[in-house]
Design an enzyme around this catalytic site. Structure first.
Site, PDB file in Angstrom:
ATOM      1  N   ASP A   9      16.948  14.632  13.475  1.00 29.23           N
ATOM      2  CA  ASP A   9      17.497  15.573  12.515  1.00 29.23           C
ATOM      3  C   ASP A   9      18.504  14.791  11.654  1.00 29.23           C
ATOM      4  OD1 ASP A   9      18.216  18.174  11.413  1.00 29.23           O
ATOM      5  OD2 ASP A   9      20.090  17.898  12.523  1.00 29.23           O
ATOM      6  N   ASP A  11      20.994  16.396   9.051  1.00 33.13           N
ATOM      7  CA  ASP A  11      22.260  17.045   8.718  1.00 33.13           C
ATOM      8  C   ASP A  11      22.992  17.539   9.968  1.00 33.13           C
ATOM      9  OD1 ASP A  11      21.411  16.461   6.182  1.00 33.13           O
ATOM     10  OD2 ASP A  11      20.733  18.504   5.729  1.00 33.13           O
ATOM     11  N   ASN A  52      14.672  19.845   7.953  1.00 31.52           N
ATOM     12  CA  ASN A  52      14.439  21.102   7.233  1.00 31.52           C
ATOM     13  C   ASN A  52      15.328  21.126   6.001  1.00 31.52           C
ATOM     14  OD1 ASN A  52      12.671  22.019   9.155  1.00 31.52           O
ATOM     15  ND2 ASN A  52      14.055  23.552  10.036  1.00 31.52           N
TER      16      ASN A  52
HETATM   17 MG   LIG Z   1      21.052  19.688  11.719  1.00 27.09          MG
END
Ligand SMILES: [Mg+2]
Ligand SMILES: [Zn+2]
Length: 168
Positions: A9, A11, A52
């Site tokens: 991931d 962020d 995402n």
């Molecule tokens: Mg995140």
């Protein structure tokens, strides 16, 4: 022989995010990130970001902004002698019903195809339950949630993965 990877991931796992980060000048590495990435790389894992980015689908920012933030991330990692190998992102909104928004597995499948990855020998690191669920849905060997009591920072997560990966 197939490659193994850590699906990362971005962020609030690699960089600080107050919400929908898309400005390169706001990029800040989180503690332990360069050291952890280096450890994973040296242990033979590809470093693949799967992110995402519904801010694109919502019209908050453009795809180019996502890439600009990635370039800044790479720039900050350079002095440590480590780079992310590839970036995959889902630009859709939750209501779009795509197959790539985590915890759905589209990004992992795409990356596995492109990089010849054995997903069952690979891991996920993220800060959300959807990241951990991705690891389950994709059939990864495990998922590690950072910013928790057990794994307060990225380096602790990386060390855990290296220890799990060494077990056969
Ligand atoms: Mg995140
Ligand atoms: Zn998507």
């Amino acid at each position: 022989m197939k490659n193994r990877a850590v699906f990362l991931d971005r962020d609030n796992t690699l960089i600080h995010d107050d919400g929908f980060i898309h400005e390169p000048e706001k990029v800040k590495l989180l503690p332990g990130v360069p050291e952890g990435l280096k450890l994973l790389k040296e242990s033979g894992y590809l470093l693949i970001v799967t992110s995402n980015q519904s801010g694109i689908g919502r019209g908050y920012f453009q795809e180019d902004d996502f890439h600009a933030v990635n370039r800044k991330l790479q720039e900050f990692l350079k002095p440590y002698g480590v780079q992310i190998d590839d970036f995959f992102f889902c630009p859709h909104r939750p209501e779009d019903g795509c197959n790539c928004r985590k915890p759905r597995t589209g990004m992992v499948e795409k990356a596995a195809e492109k990089w010849n990855i054995d997903v069952s020998e690979s891991f996920v690191i993220g800060d959300r339950d959807s990241d951990i669920q991705l690891a389950v849905n994709a059939g990864c060997k495990g998922g590690v949630k950072v910013r928790t009591t057990l794994f307060p920072d990225f380096l602790s997560a990386a060390k855990h993965i290296v220890s799990l990966g060494d077990e056969s």
